[in-house]
Design an enzyme around this catalytic site. Structure first.
Site, mmCIF file in Angstrom:
data_model
loop_
_atom_site.group_PDB
_atom_site.id
_atom_site.type_symbol
_atom_site.label_atom_id
_atom_site.label_comp_id
_atom_site.label_asym_id
_atom_site.label_seq_id
_atom_site.Cartn_x
_atom_site.Cartn_y
_atom_site.Cartn_z
ATOM 1 N N ARG A 171 -41.298 25.443 7.040
ATOM 2 C CA ARG A 171 -41.640 25.549 5.601
ATOM 3 C C ARG A 171 -40.524 25.012 4.697
ATOM 4 N NH1 ARG A 171 -45.232 26.019 8.230
ATOM 5 N NH2 ARG A 171 -46.755 27.693 8.416
ATOM 6 N N SER A 221 -50.697 33.022 3.436
ATOM 7 C CA SER A 221 -49.650 33.980 3.808
ATOM 8 C C SER A 221 -48.665 34.076 2.652
ATOM 9 C CB SER A 221 -48.901 33.508 5.054
ATOM 10 O OG SER A 221 -49.797 33.436 6.128
ATOM 11 N N GLU A 291 -43.412 33.288 0.408
ATOM 12 C CA GLU A 291 -43.671 31.870 0.681
ATOM 13 C C GLU A 291 -44.238 31.212 -0.582
ATOM 14 O OE1 GLU A 291 -45.473 30.858 4.477
ATOM 15 O OE2 GLU A 291 -46.552 29.195 3.552
HETATM 16 C C1 FAD Z 1 -56.387 30.540 2.292
HETATM 17 C C2 FAD Z 1 -55.085 29.820 2.471
HETATM 18 C C3 FAD Z 1 -54.635 29.512 3.737
HETATM 19 C C4 FAD Z 1 -53.411 28.843 3.914
HETATM 20 N N1 FAD Z 1 -53.013 28.520 5.178
HETATM 21 C C5 FAD Z 1 -51.838 27.875 5.353
HETATM 22 C C6 FAD Z 1 -51.405 27.525 6.678
HETATM 23 O O1 FAD Z 1 -52.069 27.767 7.680
HETATM 24 N N2 FAD Z 1 -50.210 26.889 6.801
HETATM 25 C C7 FAD Z 1 -49.437 26.571 5.721
HETATM 26 O O2 FAD Z 1 -48.361 25.976 5.893
HETATM 27 N N3 FAD Z 1 -49.828 26.907 4.459
HETATM 28 C C8 FAD Z 1 -51.007 27.540 4.250
HETATM 29 N N4 FAD Z 1 -51.401 27.862 2.985
HETATM 30 C C9 FAD Z 1 -50.515 27.576 1.843
HETATM 31 C C10 FAD Z 1 -50.714 26.201 1.179
HETATM 32 O O3 FAD Z 1 -52.025 25.716 1.398
HETATM 33 C C11 FAD Z 1 -49.684 25.202 1.691
HETATM 34 O O4 FAD Z 1 -48.373 25.599 1.363
HETATM 35 C C12 FAD Z 1 -49.910 23.785 1.115
HETATM 36 O O5 FAD Z 1 -49.068 22.880 1.776
HETATM 37 C C13 FAD Z 1 -49.640 23.700 -0.386
HETATM 38 O O6 FAD Z 1 -50.168 22.448 -0.835
HETATM 39 P P1 FAD Z 1 -50.654 22.277 -2.341
HETATM 40 O O7 FAD Z 1 -51.103 20.865 -2.512
HETATM 41 O O8 FAD Z 1 -51.621 23.319 -2.699
HETATM 42 O O9 FAD Z 1 -49.287 22.486 -3.091
HETATM 43 P P2 FAD Z 1 -49.044 23.303 -4.443
HETATM 44 O O10 FAD Z 1 -49.331 24.741 -4.200
HETATM 45 O O11 FAD Z 1 -49.741 22.651 -5.572
HETATM 46 O O12 FAD Z 1 -47.476 23.090 -4.610
HETATM 47 C C14 FAD Z 1 -46.565 23.657 -3.686
HETATM 48 C C15 FAD Z 1 -45.161 23.116 -4.017
HETATM 49 O O13 FAD Z 1 -45.142 21.729 -3.731
HETATM 50 C C16 FAD Z 1 -44.751 20.975 -4.870
HETATM 51 N N5 FAD Z 1 -45.532 19.744 -4.843
HETATM 52 C C17 FAD Z 1 -46.876 19.619 -4.674
HETATM 53 N N6 FAD Z 1 -47.216 18.333 -4.660
HETATM 54 C C18 FAD Z 1 -46.082 17.617 -4.839
HETATM 55 C C19 FAD Z 1 -45.788 16.226 -4.925
HETATM 56 N N7 FAD Z 1 -46.746 15.310 -4.827
HETATM 57 N N8 FAD Z 1 -44.513 15.861 -5.107
HETATM 58 C C20 FAD Z 1 -43.518 16.777 -5.198
HETATM 59 N N9 FAD Z 1 -43.731 18.107 -5.123
HETATM 60 C C21 FAD Z 1 -45.003 18.512 -4.939
HETATM 61 C C22 FAD Z 1 -45.103 21.849 -6.075
HETATM 62 O O14 FAD Z 1 -44.279 21.540 -7.194
HETATM 63 C C23 FAD Z 1 -44.815 23.236 -5.509
HETATM 64 O O15 FAD Z 1 -43.442 23.523 -5.627
HETATM 65 C C24 FAD Z 1 -52.622 28.503 2.787
HETATM 66 C C25 FAD Z 1 -53.078 28.822 1.500
HETATM 67 C C26 FAD Z 1 -54.301 29.462 1.336
HETATM 68 C C27 FAD Z 1 -54.796 29.754 -0.058
#
Ligand code: FAD
Length: 295
Positions: A171, A221, A291
Site C-alpha cells: 500500500r 478495508s 488505510e
Molecule cells: C468495497 C471496496 C473494496 C476495496 N477492496 C480493495 C482491495 O481489495 N485492495 C485494495 O488495495 N484496495 C481496495 N479498496 C480501496 C480502493 O479501492 C483502492 O485503494 C484504490 O486503489 C483507490 O483508487 P481510487 O481511484 O478510488 O483512488 P482515490 O480514492 O480517488 O484516491 C486515493 C489516493 O490516490 C490519489 N490519486 C488518485 N488518482 C491519482 C492520480 N491519477 N495521480 C496522483 N494521485 C492520485 C488521491 O489523491 C488519493 O490520495 C476497496 C475499496 C472499496 C470501497
C-alpha cells in the site's frame, strides 16, 4: 476567474458539487469546483494555472479510498475520470489512462486473453488511484504488472518513471511523497487462457460478495494490515464488531470495514476509526493505521 479559465480551455467542470457523489463512502461536504480534464495536455494546463494562481486543489480518482470532511473542499478537485484511454502497444503491452476503472481494464485484458492484473477485478478504484495506493488483493499487487508510469511532475511537465523507481511496497508508492498527477501507465502482461482468467475473476468477485459488506457505502478495508496480524481479526478480538458512532459502524459482516449505515458524516467515521485504533492498541498492543485518506 476559474469558470472563465475552464470555459476558455474547454475543461469540463462541476460547481458547488456534493462530494458524497464522488466517493464510495458517500460522505463529505461540497467542493467549490470539480474539474475533469480530458487528456494529459489539458491536465497540465489546469495544474499550471492552479499552481500559478495559488488555488488549492486535490487529485481524485474513483474516490474509493478517500473521504472528504463535512465542511467540504474550498478549492478544485481534479478528477481523472476522463483520462480513460486504453491502447494496446503490442500483444502483451497496454497503455491505460489513470481514469480507467480497474475492473474495466481487467475485463478488457481478459477478452484479449491477457493475465497479470486479474486479481484487481472488483477493486472499485481507477488505475491512477491503484498505482498511488499500490492496490492489491488475493495475493497480487498492481505493481507486479507495471512497466512505467506516466505523470505530470511538480512543474506540470509530462514524464515517465520506470517501475523500479516507483518504490512500491505494501500500500505504498513513490507517488505518496510527490506532488505529481499520474496520467497513465504502461502494463506488461502475459498471454494466458481466456476462460481460466474469467473463471478466476468470477471466483474472486464471488468471494468479495460473500465476505464484504458491498451493499453499504465504505472505503473497503479501513485499516492497513499490521505486520504479522490481520486488522479485522484484532478488531473482532477486541469486541468492536458492530460498534458504531453516529451513522458509522464497524461492519457486522467484515470487521475490517467501517460502513456508512446511511446517514454517517465524515466526523462519525473518523471518530469511530480513532476509537478502534485506540482500543486495539490498548487491548492487544498492536498499532493499526487507517488505510483510507481523510481530506
Ligand atoms: C468495497 C471496496 C473494496 C476495496 N477492496 C480493495 C482491495 O481489495 N485492495 C485494495 O488495495 N484496495 C481496495 N479498496 C480501496 C480502493 O479501492 C483502492 O485503494 C484504490 O486503489 C483507490 O483508487 P481510487 O481511484 O478510488 O483512488 P482515490 O480514492 O480517488 O484516491 C486515493 C489516493 O490516490 C490519489 N490519486 C488518485 N488518482 C491519482 C492520480 N491519477 N495521480 C496522483 N494521485 C492520485 C488521491 O489523491 C488519493 O490520495 C476497496 C475499496 C472499496 C470501497
Amino acid at each position: 476567474m476559474l469558470k472563465s479559465f475552464f470555459e476558455e480551455n474547454e475543461i469540463q467542470y462541476l460547481e458547488n458539487e456534493s462530494l458524497k457523489k464522488h466517493t464510495t463512502f458517500k460522505v463529505g461536504g461540497k467542493a467549490k469546483f470539480i474539474a475533469l480534464p480530458s487528456d494529459a495536455a489539458q491536465a497540465a494546463k489546469l495544474l499550471c494555472f492552479l499552481k500559478d494562481s495559488g488555488i488549492k486543489y486535490y487529485i481524485l480518482g474513483k474516490g474509493s479510498n478517500v473521504i472528504f470532511r463535512d465542511e467540504g473542499f474550498d478549492g478544485v478537485i481534479v478528477k481523472t475520470a476522463n483520462l480513460n484511454k486504453i491502447e494496446y502497444l503490442d500483444d502483451t503491452t497496454v497503455y491505460s489512462g489513470a481514469g480507467v476503472q480497474l475492473s474495466t481494464l481487467c475485463k478488457n485484458l481478459q477478452e484479449k486473453s491477457l493475465k497479470g492484473l486479474e486479481f484487481c477485478y472488483g477493486i472499485p478504484g481507477n488505475v491512477g488511484g491503484g498505482l498511488f495506493m499500490n492496490a492489491g488483493a488475493y495475493g497480487g499487487e498492481i505493481c507486479s504488472a507495471v512497466w512505467e508510469v506516466e505523470y505530470l511532475d511538480e512543474n506540470c511537465q509530462l514524464k515517465k518513471i520506470n517501475v523500479k523507481d516507483c518504490d512500491f511496497s505494501y500500500r505504498h508508492s513513490v507517488f505518496q511523497s510527490k506532488n505529481w498527477l499520474i496520467t497513465g501507465c504502461v502494463f506488461k502482461l502475459q498471454l494466458g487462457n481466456k476462460e481460466e482468467i474469467l473463471a478466476f475473476m468470477e471466483d474472486i468477485m464471488q468471494r468479495r460478495v460473500t465476505k464484504q459488506p458491498l451493499d453499504k457505502p465504505s472505503a473497503g478495508s479501513s485499516f492497513k494490515r499490521p505486520a504479522g496480524y490481520f486488522a479485522a481479526a484484532l478488531i473482532e478480538e477486541c469486541g468492536l464488531k458492530g460498534c458504531s458512532v453516529g451513522g458509522a459502524q464497524v461492519s457486522e459482516k467484515h470487521s475490517g470495514f467501517i460502513i456508512n449505515k446511511g446517514d454517517a458524516t465524515c466526523t462519525d467515521i473518523v471518530a469511530l476509526a480513532e476509537h478502534v485504533e485506540k482500543v486495539v492498541l490498548e487491548k492487544t498492543g498492536v498499532k493499526i493505521e487507517k488505510e483510507m485518506i481523510i481530506v
